[in-house]
Design an enzyme around this catalytic site. Structure first.
Site, PDB file in Angstrom:
ATOM      1  CD  GLU A 288     -10.021  -0.462   5.487  1.00 19.25           C
ATOM      2  OE1 GLU A 288     -10.511   0.269   4.473  1.00 19.25           O
ATOM      3  OE2 GLU A 288     -10.643  -0.766   6.504  1.00 19.25           O
TER       4      GLU A 288
ATOM      5  CG  HIS B 135      -1.118 -13.853  13.631  1.00 19.74           C
ATOM      6  ND1 HIS B 135      -2.359 -14.556  13.621  1.00 19.74           N
ATOM      7  CD2 HIS B 135      -0.859 -13.601  12.077  1.00 19.74           C
ATOM      8  CE1 HIS B 135      -2.751 -14.729  12.305  1.00 19.74           C
ATOM      9  NE2 HIS B 135      -2.098 -14.192  11.357  1.00 19.74           N
TER      10      HIS B 135
ATOM     11  CE1 TYR C  99      -0.774  -2.947   9.702  1.00 17.26           C
ATOM     12  CE2 TYR C  99      -2.247  -4.189  10.636  1.00 17.26           C
ATOM     13  CZ  TYR C  99      -1.934  -3.236   9.617  1.00 17.26           C
ATOM     14  OH  TYR C  99      -2.757  -2.645   8.991  1.00 17.26           O
TER      15      TYR C  99
ATOM     16  CG  ASP D 236      -5.846  -4.371   8.736  1.00 14.56           C
ATOM     17  OD1 ASP D 236      -5.494  -4.430   7.667  1.00 14.56           O
ATOM     18  OD2 ASP D 236      -5.455  -3.520   9.669  1.00 14.56           O
TER      19      ASP D 236
ATOM     20  NE  ARG E 162      -4.410   1.314  11.191  1.00 17.40           N
ATOM     21  CZ  ARG E 162      -4.039   1.720  10.026  1.00 17.40           C
ATOM     22  NH1 ARG E 162      -3.472   0.879   9.455  1.00 17.40           N
ATOM     23  NH2 ARG E 162      -3.821   2.967   9.910  1.00 17.40           N
TER      24      ARG E 162
ATOM     25  CG  ASP F 183      -1.001  -2.987   6.388  1.00 21.38           C
ATOM     26  OD1 ASP F 183       0.277  -3.153   6.294  1.00 21.38           O
ATOM     27  OD2 ASP F 183      -1.324  -1.861   6.639  1.00 21.38           O
TER      28      ASP F 183
ATOM     29  CD  GLU G 246      -0.842  -1.744   2.858  1.00 21.49           C
ATOM     30  OE1 GLU G 246       0.253  -2.006   2.380  1.00 21.49           O
ATOM     31  OE2 GLU G 246      -1.530  -2.223   3.791  1.00 21.49           O
TER      32      GLU G 246
END
Length: 762
Positions: A86, A331, A286, A84, A288, A82, A9
């Site tokens: 999104e 995770h 990560y 998640d 989030r 990513d 992204e």
């Protein structure tokens, strides 16, 4: 032909990943989402399927064209957004737009940007997880439906140009409810009695003890002190309690936001922005996540690091379990990618946040601190009871590295107490009764609001920062900082047999960056609660989040979940449109103006909150704006009448009146036809004559300096080079001409100026 194309992204993430992959891999960025719901109309089919209508925004066409070209010429395309929901949705949109088969295109995920993690992901690709994509689509569609249908209702029934959102409206409700608690709070005084004792064998061994209960009045406190005259004091009990204080788990998104706010005063969006930079540089995992779990490798590395710095006795490997369900499929907790990297290069904010994450992670793997907590009960010969509390750290454990901050600024811990045994007599230095005051609930700051939303199960790590940004940008909530105020309090002191009284003063009520509702926010909240109570219900909003989690797990279909929500919601909208809004709810009558006998009202006008004094028949009413920080709901009649003190005439200066007022562009001081703005520190209601004249003189000086030409020309007196608000310009025969970029006024000749004048657009 390119062997491999990897799409992520962000450019920063692309740059970091490129370092770990060979020349046969090209890494490109999609710059976030490449398409979104169509902006025209609703962007969703309301035929029962709720299929979204997507479009590629104009500013993404160039990126999409380049990625399409590269994808066609690559043997293998890897979607590496990513991990998640999104990120999964971004991967799916890329596959759809670039014409890649969703069931065969390689999707790779990793929660840290390290060589091992990237290579492991390449070795173990999967395909796009449509359950995660559907969970993201469901959230996006549901929020669009709520916003699209609620906003027009607000335009018609409350005031134009308002908007509403599902999670944002609930966040505003929390802030409004807290504000109303504060408005309704009545501070009451009470007295706290403390004594300074010492052991009989050491007059310097002074320690503090307190009467366990409070005294409601000064008379009660004074009576208690008089009863202590001539009393003797004996140790009734000594209770030593060994305790263990355990380290906090590693950071989740929410706890990182809270701790960064407490320790550094960082806003939620600031924290997320800095954490994103750290992640994209491969420095942390990560950012989030709801998980407090650490990988076995991270735990082992922490053990090595702790043993090297503090010794093996400080190490205690442990893993924490995540309590929250649907932890956004992440995770691990937020931790450094490389535990042995204690410091980094970067901005001050990046260094501080990285150090915080490193300390919290390593401390979570350290031994608990051993603390002795001692409670000593002291009884007076009169029967009065005092309690002394002390703490002693026997073994510091994790406290040697890191201690978690607390939101409770009132927390007090006792000091170290001298050795005492039951039956010992102690001497008293003095006993003091101090007047204290009950305090209202604290307004939320950003981090406390996130904590509350998380406790209620509302929102997920990716939604906290945008939710807060949205309610502030919409003008429903504002960040407020309040200066401290002064108040006096009484202190009674008993020393020996002499009782004395002191009147002291203290500062109180300081606030920094606290979230307070605006009048518009309160009115919108009240209307939504009246017409859409189920949507603003905390449990209902949390249940919707659980439904998204069930979609992500593949338990339910997303169109059915949307339909179950939308049908009753749409009926509420129809009912609200057909119900006449009570506009009287938006006007608050404060009382009667003693000077005229007319009603004084507060309401929101065209330019914001205002107060009004009605006029007699044929006369216009008088209006005044509220001060910053004042709320219609909390305004008193006295405060409202004070607002009509403007404009204030402070007296004459050089034959003209000096008048202070508030206009469209803020507070000003006027002298004849000249206006000078007040500075931030100036209050128009209290500014003195001397200060107003000082501002006028400064303004006159600026005007005078601005009127002196930078350059004149003897051969052509009509040409003047002047210094204006936006830099130097040419004035010629009543017209002004901008200088070309890079032109230096001091080097221009009259001939140069005429060329600029003649070539300028009319």
């Amino acid at each position: 032909m390119q062997e491999n194309l990897v799409i992520v992204e962000s450019p920063a993430k692309a740059k970091t990943i490129e370092k770990f992959l060979g020349k046969e891999y090209m890494v490109k960025s999609s710059f976030g989402h490449i398409r979104d719901l169509a902006k025209k109309d609703l962007g969703i089919n309301l035929d029962g399927t709720y299929q979204p209508i997507y479009e590629i925004p104009a500013d993404k066409r160039k990126v999409v064209d380049e990625l399409s070209r590269l994808a066609k010429s690559a043997k293998t395309v890897w979607l590496a957004s990513d991990e998640d929901r999104e990120g999964e949705a971004i991967a799916w949109h890329l596959a759809e737009v670039l014409g890649l088969p969703v069931d065969r295109t390689k999707r790779i995920v990793f929660h840290e940007i390290t060589k091992n993690a990237i290579l492991a992901a390449i070795e173990n690709p999967r395909t796009v997880d449509m359950n995660l994509v559907n969970a993201q689509q469901a959230r996006r569609v549901l929020d669009r439906l709520v916003g699209f249908e609620l906003s027009p209702v607000l335009w018609k029934k409350v005031r134009p140009a308002l908007s509403a959102g599902r999670v944002q409206s609930v966040a505003v409700r929390l802030i409004v409810e807290r504000e109303r608690e504060i408005i309704g709070f009545q501070s009451t005084p009470f007295y706290r009695v403390t004594a300074q004792f010492h052991t009989l064998d050491d007059a310097k061994s002074i320690f503090r003890a307190e009467v366990p209960h409070k005294f409601a009045t000064k008379e009660e406190a004074e009576s208690f002190l008089r009863g202590c005259v001539g009393a003797t004091y004996r140790i009734e009990s000594v209770e030593e309690k060994p305790m263990k204080r355990y380290p906090a788990p590693p950071f989740t998104t929410s706890t990182l936001q809270q701790e960064a706010a407490r320790k550094f005063g960082m806003s939620v969006s600031q924290t997320m922005s800095v954490a994103q930079h750290l992640y994209e540089q491969g420095l942390i995992t990560y950012m989030r996540t709801d998980s407090v779990n650490l990988s076995n490798l991270a735990i082992a590395k922490c053990k090595e690091e702790i043993s090297a710095i503090f010794g093996e006795k400080y190490s205690n490997p442990r893993n924490y379990t995540t309590k929250s369900k649907g932890a956004q499929e992440a995770h691990e907790a937020i931790r450094p990618s490389y535990i042995d990297r204690r410091t980094i290069e970067g901005t001050t904010a990046e260094k501080r946040l990285y150090e915080l994450i490193w300390k919290r992670t390593v401390a979570s793997q350290m031994v608990a601190a051993d603390i002795d907590r001692t409670n000593v009960a002291i009884t007076a010969s009169t029967g009065a009871q005092f309690v002394a509390t002390g703490e002693m750290v026997r073994f510091d454990g994790f406290l040697r590295l890191y201690s978690e901050s607390t939101d409770d600024e009132q927390t007090e811990q006792g000091g170290v107490l001298p050795n005492m045994s039951v039956g010992d007599m102690v001497g008293v230095e003095q006993i003091t009764a101090t007047e204290r005051f009950t305090v209202p609930p604290m307004r939320y700051n950003e981090a406390l609001l996130v904590k509350r939303l998380e406790e209620l199960g509302i929102g997920r790590p990716s939604t906290y920062a945008p939710t807060i940004t949205t309610i502030i940008n919409r003008g429903y909530v504002e960040k407020q900082s309040k200066e401290s105020r002064k108040r006096t309090y009484t202190q009674l002191i008993l020393k020996g047999e002499k009782l004395s009284e002191k009147s002291l003063s203290e500062n109180y009520g300081t606030e920094k960056n606290r979230l307070a509702p605006t009048d518009v926010g309160m009115i919108v909240n009240d209307y939504l609660e009246a017409q859409f109570a189920p949507i603003l219900e905390y449990h209902f909003t949390a249940d919707v989040e659980k439904e998204f989690d069930r979609i992500a797990e593949g338990d339910i279909t997303w169109s059915k979940m949307i339909d179950d929500f939308y049908q009753p919601f749409h009926e509420m909208v129809e009912r609200a449109i057909g119900t006449q809004a009570d506009k009287n709810n938006q006007v608050r009558v404060l009382g009667t103006d003693p000077a005229t006998g007319f009603a004084v009202k507060a309401r929101i006008g065209r330019y914001g909150p205002m107060v009004e004094i009605e006029g007699a028949a044929g006369e216009k009413p008088r209006f005044a704006s509220l001060k910053k920080g004042q709320l219609i709901e909390a305004l008193t009649l006295e405060e409202a009448l004070e607002l009509f003190a403007l404009p204030r005439n402070l007296g004459k200066y050089e034959g003209e009146d000096v008048v202070v007022g508030i206009g469209k562009f803020g507070a000003y001081v006027r002298h004849g036809k000249t206006f000078a703005s007040l500075e931030k520190r100036d209050d128009p209601y209290t500014i003195s004559y001397d200060r107003a004249v000082e501002l006028l003189d400064a303004h006159f000086s600026q005007v005078k300096v601005a009127s002196i030409p930078l350059k004149t020309f003897a051969e052509n007196p009509d040409i003047l080079i002047k210094n204006g608000r936006y830099g130097a310009y040419i004035a010629y025969k009543g017209k002004n001409y901008r200088l070309p970029k890079g032109a230096k006024p001091e080097t221009l000749t009259a001939e140069d100026c005429m060329k600029i004048i003649n070539s300028s657009k009319k």
